[in-house]
Design an enzyme around this catalytic site. Structure first.
Site, mmCIF file in Angstrom:
data_model
loop_
_atom_site.group_PDB
_atom_site.id
_atom_site.type_symbol
_atom_site.label_atom_id
_atom_site.label_comp_id
_atom_site.label_asym_id
_atom_site.label_seq_id
_atom_site.Cartn_x
_atom_site.Cartn_y
_atom_site.Cartn_z
ATOM 1 N N ARG A 1 -10.050 0.427 9.200
ATOM 2 C CA ARG A 1 -9.537 -0.919 9.456
ATOM 3 C C ARG A 1 -10.541 -1.777 10.203
ATOM 4 O O ARG A 1 -10.238 -2.922 10.531
ATOM 5 C CB ARG A 1 -8.251 -0.827 10.267
ATOM 6 N N LYS B 1 0.825 -1.219 0.000
ATOM 7 C CA LYS B 1 0.000 0.000 0.000
ATOM 8 C C LYS B 1 0.854 1.263 0.000
ATOM 9 O O LYS B 1 0.626 2.184 -0.778
ATOM 10 C CB LYS B 1 -0.953 0.029 1.215
ATOM 11 N N ARG C 1 11.348 -5.407 5.246
ATOM 12 C CA ARG C 1 11.087 -3.991 4.924
ATOM 13 C C ARG C 1 12.096 -3.072 5.615
ATOM 14 O O ARG C 1 12.478 -3.282 6.758
ATOM 15 C CB ARG C 1 9.672 -3.619 5.375
ATOM 16 N N ARG D 1 -0.653 -8.958 13.266
ATOM 17 C CA ARG D 1 -1.267 -7.931 12.403
ATOM 18 C C ARG D 1 -2.075 -8.582 11.279
ATOM 19 O O ARG D 1 -3.142 -8.093 10.909
ATOM 20 C CB ARG D 1 -0.174 -7.013 11.827
ATOM 21 N N ARG E 1 11.121 -1.102 11.094
ATOM 22 C CA ARG E 1 10.012 -0.750 11.989
ATOM 23 C C ARG E 1 9.947 -1.720 13.162
ATOM 24 O O ARG E 1 10.153 -2.917 12.978
ATOM 25 C CB ARG E 1 8.687 -0.809 11.209
HETATM 26 P P1 ADP Z 1 2.128 -1.842 3.224
HETATM 27 O O1 ADP Z 1 2.155 -0.326 3.183
HETATM 28 O O2 ADP Z 1 0.932 -2.413 2.537
HETATM 29 O O3 ADP Z 1 2.314 -2.394 4.611
HETATM 30 P P2 ADP Z 1 4.723 -1.629 1.863
HETATM 31 O O4 ADP Z 1 4.425 -0.773 0.684
HETATM 32 O O5 ADP Z 1 5.456 -1.018 2.999
HETATM 33 O O6 ADP Z 1 3.363 -2.364 2.372
HETATM 34 O O7 ADP Z 1 5.512 -2.912 1.308
HETATM 35 C C1 ADP Z 1 5.960 -3.925 2.211
HETATM 36 C C2 ADP Z 1 7.336 -4.422 1.771
HETATM 37 O O8 ADP Z 1 7.210 -5.138 0.542
HETATM 38 C C3 ADP Z 1 8.342 -3.303 1.524
HETATM 39 O O9 ADP Z 1 9.615 -3.750 1.952
HETATM 40 C C4 ADP Z 1 8.300 -3.108 -0.006
HETATM 41 O O10 ADP Z 1 9.545 -2.644 -0.516
HETATM 42 C C5 ADP Z 1 7.969 -4.504 -0.499
HETATM 43 N N1 ADP Z 1 7.098 -4.521 -1.679
HETATM 44 C C6 ADP Z 1 6.086 -3.675 -1.970
HETATM 45 N N2 ADP Z 1 5.506 -4.017 -3.145
HETATM 46 C C7 ADP Z 1 6.167 -5.113 -3.592
HETATM 47 C C8 ADP Z 1 6.045 -5.959 -4.765
HETATM 48 N N3 ADP Z 1 5.098 -5.727 -5.683
HETATM 49 N N4 ADP Z 1 6.899 -6.992 -4.883
HETATM 50 C C9 ADP Z 1 7.846 -7.233 -3.940
HETATM 51 N N5 ADP Z 1 8.019 -6.487 -2.835
HETATM 52 C C10 ADP Z 1 7.191 -5.440 -2.652
HETATM 53 P P1 AMP Z 2 0.555 0.479 8.991
HETATM 54 O O1 AMP Z 2 1.589 1.563 8.893
HETATM 55 O O2 AMP Z 2 -0.674 0.763 8.162
HETATM 56 O O3 AMP Z 2 1.108 -0.898 8.765
HETATM 57 O O4 AMP Z 2 0.032 0.508 10.506
HETATM 58 C C1 AMP Z 2 0.911 0.232 11.574
HETATM 59 C C2 AMP Z 2 0.131 0.140 12.877
HETATM 60 O O5 AMP Z 2 -0.495 1.421 13.169
HETATM 61 C C3 AMP Z 2 -1.037 -0.868 12.900
HETATM 62 O O6 AMP Z 2 -0.598 -2.181 13.171
HETATM 63 C C4 AMP Z 2 -1.905 -0.283 14.023
HETATM 64 O O7 AMP Z 2 -1.356 -0.570 15.297
HETATM 65 C C5 AMP Z 2 -1.763 1.236 13.796
HETATM 66 N N1 AMP Z 2 -2.808 1.715 12.875
HETATM 67 C C6 AMP Z 2 -2.624 2.230 11.617
HETATM 68 N N2 AMP Z 2 -3.812 2.557 11.070
HETATM 69 C C7 AMP Z 2 -4.763 2.243 11.985
HETATM 70 C C8 AMP Z 2 -6.181 2.323 12.014
HETATM 71 N N3 AMP Z 2 -6.887 2.775 10.953
HETATM 72 N N4 AMP Z 2 -6.829 1.917 13.132
HETATM 73 C C9 AMP Z 2 -6.145 1.475 14.190
HETATM 74 N N5 AMP Z 2 -4.814 1.336 14.235
HETATM 75 C C10 AMP Z 2 -4.122 1.721 13.148
#
Ligand code: ADP
Ligand code: AMP
Length: 218
Positions: free
Chosen positions: A92, A16, A131, A175, A164
């Site tokens: 969420r 995302k 990540r 999660r 993270r």
């Molecule tokens: P989210 O925001 O949904 O938690 P991220 O965008 O942070 O996900 O992506 C999670 C991890 O996967 C990051 O390390 C990113 O670089 C990697 N990633 C994202 N999209 C892809 C893809 N299409 N193929 C492989 N790795 C990806």
């Molecule tokens: P994310 O960056 O989207 O992976 O979110 C990281 C963490 O932030 C989640 O695991 C939750 O603990 C908190 N969080 C993010 N968005 C929300 C939401 N809409 N509602 C509740 N907790 C959230």
């Protein structure tokens, strides 16, 4: 080009944040990531950050009373009105989705699309554990799938890359389970409104984005 009002809804690690950067560039929308807002509050040592941290470290959702408030404030700002927005990681759960309906009605906004990027759990765990994030500009990398040119250093700004705190296997598993019990049911909620855009997230980053653009149009 018409201003876009979008949600992105996939599980943790689906891509995302990665796709948000592309969407912001292509459509000029404001990126509103509740996770990023909480991480920034933690970094700044605010009371909200301290509260959010205790939930995030366990992989639980931060209480709605806090989360809904920050989204409501953010969406009311002029840049969202003028440029449109991409809400990333909100709503969420069903209560948040209902709260969002109220906020959007008050602001007189309609959603254009809800983007669901789906990826299998086993792949998600590896994506989450590998990540890396830039401490300075927030750019996202992966130690295997999206490597920076120099290990530990951001390509865009030279900032230091960090892991993270919630990107451990144990927290990631929690999660994912929170996602399937609380967030996944929202897909039907938005499908019923004809807003759901389903994207296969298990493809190269560029291909995922091409599919998103194809579905969203101009
Ligand atoms: P989210 O925001 O949904 O938690 P991220 O965008 O942070 O996900 O992506 C999670 C991890 O996967 C990051 O390390 C990113 O670089 C990697 N990633 C994202 N999209 C892809 C893809 N299409 N193929 C492989 N790795 C990806
Ligand atoms: P994310 O960056 O989207 O992976 O979110 C990281 C963490 O932030 C989640 O695991 C939750 O603990 C908190 N969080 C993010 N968005 C929300 C939401 N809409 N509602 C509740 N907790 C959230």
């Amino acid at each position: 080009m018409k201003t876009k009002r979008l949600l992105s809804m996939g599980p943790p690690g689906a891509g995302k944040g990665t796709q948000a950067a592309n969407i912001v560039e292509a459509y000029g929308v404001c990126h509103i990531s509740t996770g990023d807002m909480f991480r920034s509050a933690i970094k700044n040592g605010t009371a909200m950050g301290k509260l959010a941290q205790s939930y995030m470290e366990k992989g639980e959702l931060v209480p709605d009373s806090v989360t809904v408030g920050i989204v409501k404030e953010r969406l009311a700002l002029d840049d969202c009105k003028n440029q449109g927005f991409l809400l990333d990681g909100f709503p969420r759960n069903l209560d948040q989705a209902h709260a969002l309906d109220t906020i959007l009605a008050e602001l007189n906004y309609n959603l254009d699309a809800v983007i669901d990027v789906s990826v299998e759990n086993e792949i998600l765990i590896n994506r989450i554990i590998g990540r890396r994030i830039c401490r300075n500009c927030g750019a996202t990398y992966h130690i295997e799938f999206n490597k920076p040119k120099t290990e530990g250093v951001c390509d865009s700004c030279g900032g230091e890359l960090y892991v993270r705190k919630d990107d451990t296997r144990e927290t990631a598993e929690n999660r994912l389970s929170v996602y399937s019990s609380q967030t996944q049911p929202l897909l039907d909620f938005y499908k019923g409104r004809g807003l759901l855009v389903s994207i296969n997230g298990d493809q190269a980053v560029e291909k995922v984005f091409a599919d998103i653009k194809n579905q969203l149009g101009e």
